[in-house]
Design an enzyme around this catalytic site. Structure first.
Site, PDB file in Angstrom:
ATOM      1  N   GLN A 154       2.992  -9.023  13.640  1.00 15.22           N
ATOM      2  CA  GLN A 154       3.177  -7.723  14.275  1.00 15.22           C
ATOM      3  C   GLN A 154       1.844  -7.032  14.566  1.00 15.22           C
ATOM      4  O   GLN A 154       1.824  -5.887  15.001  1.00 15.22           O
ATOM      5  CB  GLN A 154       4.119  -6.836  13.461  1.00 15.22           C
ATOM      6  CG  GLN A 154       3.574  -6.364  12.119  1.00 15.22           C
ATOM      7  CD  GLN A 154       4.649  -5.646  11.319  1.00 15.22           C
ATOM      8  OE1 GLN A 154       5.574  -6.249  10.792  1.00 15.22           O
ATOM      9  NE2 GLN A 154       4.559  -4.323  11.217  1.00 15.22           N
ATOM     10  N   ASN A 180       0.857  -1.185   0.000  1.00 15.36           N
ATOM     11  CA  ASN A 180       0.000   0.000   0.000  1.00 15.36           C
ATOM     12  C   ASN A 180       0.900   1.245   0.000  1.00 15.36           C
ATOM     13  O   ASN A 180       0.825   2.096   0.883  1.00 15.36           O
ATOM     14  CB  ASN A 180      -0.966   0.011   1.190  1.00 15.36           C
ATOM     15  CG  ASN A 180      -2.070   1.044   0.981  1.00 15.36           C
ATOM     16  OD1 ASN A 180      -2.316   1.883   1.823  1.00 15.36           O
ATOM     17  ND2 ASN A 180      -2.719   1.001  -0.147  1.00 15.36           N
ATOM     18  N   HIS A 194       7.416   5.548   0.875  1.00 15.50           N
ATOM     19  CA  HIS A 194       8.070   4.289   0.490  1.00 15.50           C
ATOM     20  C   HIS A 194       8.956   4.500  -0.748  1.00 15.50           C
ATOM     21  O   HIS A 194      10.048   3.958  -0.842  1.00 15.50           O
ATOM     22  CB  HIS A 194       7.027   3.219   0.143  1.00 15.50           C
ATOM     23  CG  HIS A 194       6.203   2.750   1.301  1.00 15.50           C
ATOM     24  ND1 HIS A 194       4.866   3.039   1.422  1.00 15.50           N
ATOM     25  CD2 HIS A 194       6.517   1.998   2.377  1.00 15.50           C
ATOM     26  CE1 HIS A 194       4.391   2.480   2.521  1.00 15.50           C
ATOM     27  NE2 HIS A 194       5.365   1.847   3.121  1.00 15.50           N
TER      28      HIS A 194
END
Ligand code: PAF
Length: 281
Positions: A61, A32, A37
């Protein structure tokens, strides 16, 4: 750009690069992707001749009542963006490839101390899951360097500690947070915000900036500053989890004149849990 799902294919390609003397950089992600990023990929390309990104929504996580099932999965669009960014290899494994047995029966990595503070206090399994999957990704990809965002500062220093403690030969690089024009830190979870919440969301950064200014101006009552910031966030519509001034390197509470301090915050806005941090000194 090559996309591989299986560990054997990943290892074959990376081994070929290593035999040819190439330097490999890894950008671990949960997909996503946003501009933050892509900035990591850009930096990775400056640091190595070959770049690998992973997209893996890591179940370990997420706590039992967290957003694992609903976490946005946008592999096709992400692949297009990574290819356009010049990435060499995308590793997008299935959960069973990374965790072939139930987690309770698998070796796990934990980084005591740091993992229990701040976000770790309200997300008790989170950093153990992060450390475990990042250790596995480091072993699978065997990168020379790995690049992470500073928005998750606590994650970054936990990964640095884990890498040092396990003597992993990987250089861990942090990249400054990428923000929207109004200051909101870019995050996949910003997509959970309603239109009204998106208008409120930059208040988190504004409150942290104002707090940093007061500290720089000489106000050293950290508890009063933290309480005032939480009250401002609550008045704006957030449900603050924590706002804390901490030492940047070990997340301990500051002595008044510690050289490197950061403010850390987490706050809920609707169903989005937003985190942010900034340098004070
Ligand atoms: O920051 C993230 O996206 C994740 O925590 C990471 C480092 C990819 C591990 O799953």
């Amino acid at each position: 750009m090559q996309t591989v799902q299986h560990i054997a294919e990943l290892r074959t390609q990376v081994a070929a690069w290593k035999r040819a003397g190439e330097r490999v950089a890894l950008v671990p992600t949960m997909g996503n992707l946003h501009r933050g990023h892509l900035r990591l990929v850009e930096r990775a390309r400056q640091l190595a001749s070959r770049t690998v990104a992973s997209i893996f929504v890591n179940p370990t996580q997420f706590g039992p009542n967290e957003d694992f099932a609903g976490y946005p999965r946008t592999l096709e669009e992400d692949s297009r963006e990574l290819a356009a960014a010049g990435l060499d290899l995308l590793f997008a494994p299935e959960v069973a490839a990374i965790y072939p047995r139930p987690l309770a029966e698998m070796t796990q990595v934990s980084v005591p101390g740091l993992s229990q503070l701040l976000c770790g206090a309200s997300r008790p399994v989170h950093f153990g899951g992060v450390a475990t999957v990042v250790a596995k990704l480091f072993n699978l990809v065997q990168p020379d360097v790995a690049v992470f965002g500073e928005k998750d500062w606590q994650q970054l220093i936990i990964i640095r500690r884990m890498t040092a403690d396990l003597d992993l030969p990987v250089e861990v690089i942090g990249i400054p947070t990428v923000r929207e024009a109004d200051g909101l830190a870019m995050s996949s979870r910003n997509g959970y915000l309603s239109v009204e919440e998106r208008v409120i969301a930059p208040t988190l950064y504004a409150v942290l900036q104002a707090m940093a200014e007061r500290w720089r101006a000489g106000d050293r009552d950290s508890v009063a500053l933290e309480n005032a910031a939480k009250a401002q966030l609550a008045a704006a519509g957030f449900r603050p989890d924590y706002v804390e001034i901490r030492r940047a390197d070990d997340l301990q509470r500051p002595e008044p004149d510690h050289a490197a301090l950061r403010i850390f915050a987490a706050a809920w806005l609707g169903r989005a849990r937003l985190i942010d941090n900034l340098a004070v000194t």
